[in-house]
Design a protein around this motif. Structure first.
Motif, PDB file in Angstrom:
ATOM      1  N   LEU A 107       0.824  -1.212   0.000  1.00 20.83           N
ATOM      2  CA  LEU A 107       0.000   0.000   0.000  1.00 20.83           C
ATOM      3  C   LEU A 107       0.861   1.266   0.000  1.00 20.83           C
ATOM      4  N   TYR A 108       1.903   1.285   0.819  1.00 19.41           N
ATOM      5  CA  TYR A 108       2.801   2.441   0.819  1.00 19.41           C
ATOM      6  C   TYR A 108       3.519   2.572  -0.523  1.00 19.41           C
ATOM      7  N   GLY A 109       3.869   1.429  -1.111  1.00 16.82           N
ATOM      8  CA  GLY A 109       4.493   1.463  -2.436  1.00 16.82           C
ATOM      9  C   GLY A 109       3.561   2.054  -3.485  1.00 16.82           C
ATOM     10  N   LEU A 110       2.285   1.712  -3.409  1.00 22.79           N
ATOM     11  CA  LEU A 110       1.309   2.273  -4.353  1.00 22.79           C
ATOM     12  C   LEU A 110       1.175   3.781  -4.170  1.00 22.79           C
ATOM     13  N   ILE A 111       1.164   4.244  -2.926  1.00 21.41           N
ATOM     14  CA  ILE A 111       1.109   5.691  -2.672  1.00 21.41           C
ATOM     15  C   ILE A 111       2.354   6.360  -3.255  1.00 21.41           C
ATOM     16  N   GLY A 112       3.520   5.755  -3.007  1.00 26.17           N
ATOM     17  CA  GLY A 112       4.762   6.308  -3.562  1.00 26.17           C
ATOM     18  C   GLY A 112       4.741   6.351  -5.074  1.00 26.17           C
ATOM     19  N   PHE A 113       4.223   5.294  -5.695  1.00 25.02           N
ATOM     20  CA  PHE A 113       4.108   5.231  -7.154  1.00 25.02           C
ATOM     21  C   PHE A 113       3.202   6.345  -7.673  1.00 25.02           C
ATOM     22  N   THR A 161       9.994   8.440   1.277  1.00 27.60           N
ATOM     23  CA  THR A 161      10.660   7.625   2.297  1.00 27.60           C
ATOM     24  C   THR A 161      10.534   8.261   3.675  1.00 27.60           C
ATOM     25  N   LYS A 162      10.826   9.550   3.761  1.00 26.49           N
ATOM     26  CA  LYS A 162      10.706  10.252   5.042  1.00 26.49           C
ATOM     27  C   LYS A 162       9.257  10.337   5.493  1.00 26.49           C
ATOM     28  N   ALA A 163       8.341  10.513   4.559  1.00 25.37           N
ATOM     29  CA  ALA A 163       6.916  10.586   4.906  1.00 25.37           C
ATOM     30  C   ALA A 163       6.430   9.257   5.478  1.00 25.37           C
ATOM     31  N   ILE A 164       6.895   8.154   4.909  1.00 24.44           N
ATOM     32  CA  ILE A 164       6.515   6.844   5.445  1.00 24.44           C
ATOM     33  C   ILE A 164       7.068   6.686   6.856  1.00 24.44           C
ATOM     34  N   GLY A 165       8.333   7.076   7.042  1.00 26.83           N
ATOM     35  CA  GLY A 165       8.926   7.002   8.378  1.00 26.83           C
ATOM     36  C   GLY A 165       8.182   7.858   9.387  1.00 26.83           C
ATOM     37  N   ALA A 166       7.784   9.039   8.981  1.00 22.35           N
ATOM     38  CA  ALA A 166       7.055   9.931   9.884  1.00 22.35           C
ATOM     39  C   ALA A 166       5.660   9.404  10.169  1.00 22.35           C
ATOM     40  N   GLU A 207       1.966   7.795  13.444  1.00 23.71           N
ATOM     41  CA  GLU A 207       0.595   8.299  13.291  1.00 23.71           C
ATOM     42  C   GLU A 207      -0.409   7.248  13.743  1.00 23.71           C
ATOM     43  N   ASP A 208      -1.654   7.615  13.768  1.00 26.35           N
ATOM     44  CA  ASP A 208      -2.731   6.743  14.237  1.00 26.35           C
ATOM     45  C   ASP A 208      -3.285   5.876  13.114  1.00 26.35           C
ATOM     46  N   GLY A 209      -2.799   4.665  13.004  1.00 26.72           N
ATOM     47  CA  GLY A 209      -3.365   3.700  12.088  1.00 26.72           C
ATOM     48  C   GLY A 209      -2.832   3.770  10.671  1.00 26.72           C
ATOM     49  N   LEU A 210      -3.043   2.689   9.958  1.00 29.41           N
ATOM     50  CA  LEU A 210      -2.558   2.560   8.583  1.00 29.41           C
ATOM     51  C   LEU A 210      -3.199   3.584   7.651  1.00 29.41           C
ATOM     52  N   GLY A 211      -4.508   3.766   7.745  1.00 28.36           N
ATOM     53  CA  GLY A 211      -5.197   4.709   6.852  1.00 28.36           C
ATOM     54  C   GLY A 211      -4.646   6.118   6.985  1.00 28.36           C
ATOM     55  N   TYR A 212      -4.459   6.549   8.228  1.00 25.51           N
ATOM     56  CA  TYR A 212      -3.912   7.887   8.453  1.00 25.51           C
ATOM     57  C   TYR A 212      -2.469   7.979   7.950  1.00 25.51           C
ATOM     58  N   GLY A 213      -1.713   6.899   8.148  1.00 27.66           N
ATOM     59  CA  GLY A 213      -0.330   6.880   7.662  1.00 27.66           C
ATOM     60  C   GLY A 213      -0.247   6.985   6.145  1.00 27.66           C
ATOM     61  N   LEU A 214      -1.129   6.254   5.462  1.00 30.25           N
ATOM     62  CA  LEU A 214      -1.158   6.321   4.000  1.00 30.25           C
ATOM     63  C   LEU A 214      -1.565   7.708   3.527  1.00 30.25           C
ATOM     64  N   LEU A 215      -2.574   8.279   4.167  1.00 30.03           N
ATOM     65  CA  LEU A 215      -3.026   9.623   3.803  1.00 30.03           C
ATOM     66  C   LEU A 215      -1.930  10.653   4.028  1.00 30.03           C
ATOM     67  N   SER A 216      -1.282  10.596   5.186  1.00 31.76           N
ATOM     68  CA  SER A 216      -0.237  11.586   5.475  1.00 31.76           C
ATOM     69  C   SER A 216       0.946  11.422   4.521  1.00 31.76           C
ATOM     70  N   THR A 217       1.280  10.196   4.171  1.00 33.02           N
ATOM     71  CA  THR A 217       2.362   9.968   3.204  1.00 33.02           C
ATOM     72  C   THR A 217       2.009  10.583   1.858  1.00 33.02           C
ATOM     73  N   TYR A 248       2.105  14.512   2.219  1.00 28.22           N
ATOM     74  CA  TYR A 248       3.488  15.010   2.271  1.00 28.22           C
ATOM     75  C   TYR A 248       4.172  14.859   0.914  1.00 28.22           C
ATOM     76  N   GLY A 249       3.895  13.764   0.227  1.00 24.65           N
ATOM     77  CA  GLY A 249       4.472  13.560  -1.104  1.00 24.65           C
ATOM     78  C   GLY A 249       4.005  14.614  -2.089  1.00 24.65           C
ATOM     79  N   VAL A 250       2.723  14.939  -2.065  1.00 25.14           N
ATOM     80  CA  VAL A 250       2.183  15.970  -2.958  1.00 25.14           C
ATOM     81  C   VAL A 250       2.801  17.327  -2.629  1.00 25.14           C
ATOM     82  N   VAL A 251       2.944  17.622  -1.344  1.00 27.28           N
ATOM     83  CA  VAL A 251       3.589  18.883  -0.953  1.00 27.28           C
ATOM     84  C   VAL A 251       5.020  18.933  -1.491  1.00 27.28           C
ATOM     85  N   GLY A 252       5.730  17.812  -1.401  1.00 26.18           N
ATOM     86  CA  GLY A 252       7.087  17.760  -1.945  1.00 26.18           C
ATOM     87  C   GLY A 252       7.118  18.019  -3.439  1.00 26.18           C
TER      88      GLY A 252
END
Length: 145
Positions: A13-19, A65-70, A74-84, A87-91
């Motif tokens: 899932l994190y890989g898909l967000i990164g992609f 990578t840093k967004a996933i680490g940060a 966070e609270d739960g997988l869904g929130y982690g995926l959203l925040s990643t 942060y990626g879009v902001v980058g």
């Protein structure tokens, strides 16, 4: 054994967000360059455009990578995926803004300069832009630590 499959699913899932963020970065770079980026890199084999694209992908990868680490705190997988993703879009937005700013400060059209290959060598501006992407990715990543 269940932990292995759960971790593998989360990695997927994190890989898909990164992609998706990398795809957005590609589209953003394509929008600020004078010609279709895919044609210039893959059909014309333009080294300058490939250098810039490679720098951008590396910068986006650093941010994700840093967004996933940060997001691990966070609270739960869904929130982690959203925040990643956020942060990626902001980058990507910051990298595109820096690209445009360097283009404004440089003499002549920056997009045309990075697509110029002389003697099969990329224009020096391509290297500057590539490193600017990586540097911006490092700065955004540091803000997430």
């Amino acid at each position: 054994m269940g932990d292995i499959f759960q971790s593998a699913g989360e990695a997927l899932l994190y890989g898909l967000i990164g992609f998706l963020v990398m795809g957005l970065g590609f589209v953003a770079l394509d929008l600020v360059t004078p010609r279709r980026l895919a044609d210039v890199v893959w059909r014309e084999r333009n080294r300058g455009a490939a250098v810039v694209l490679g720098g951008q992908m590396l910068g986006v990868g650093l941010v994700v990578t840093k967004a996933i680490g940060a997001s691990e705190s966070e609270d739960g997988l869904g929130y982690g995926l959203l925040s990643t993703g956020v942060y990626g879009v902001v980058g990507v937005l910051l990298m595109t803004a820096v690209f445009a700013l360097v283009g404004l400060l440089a003499p002549g059209p920056m997009g045309a300069a990075i697509f110029e290959d002389r003697d099969e060598r990329p224009h020096p501006a391509a290297w500057v832009q590539a490193v600017t992407y990586v540097g911006t990715g490092l700065m955004v990543g540091a803000a997430l630590s």
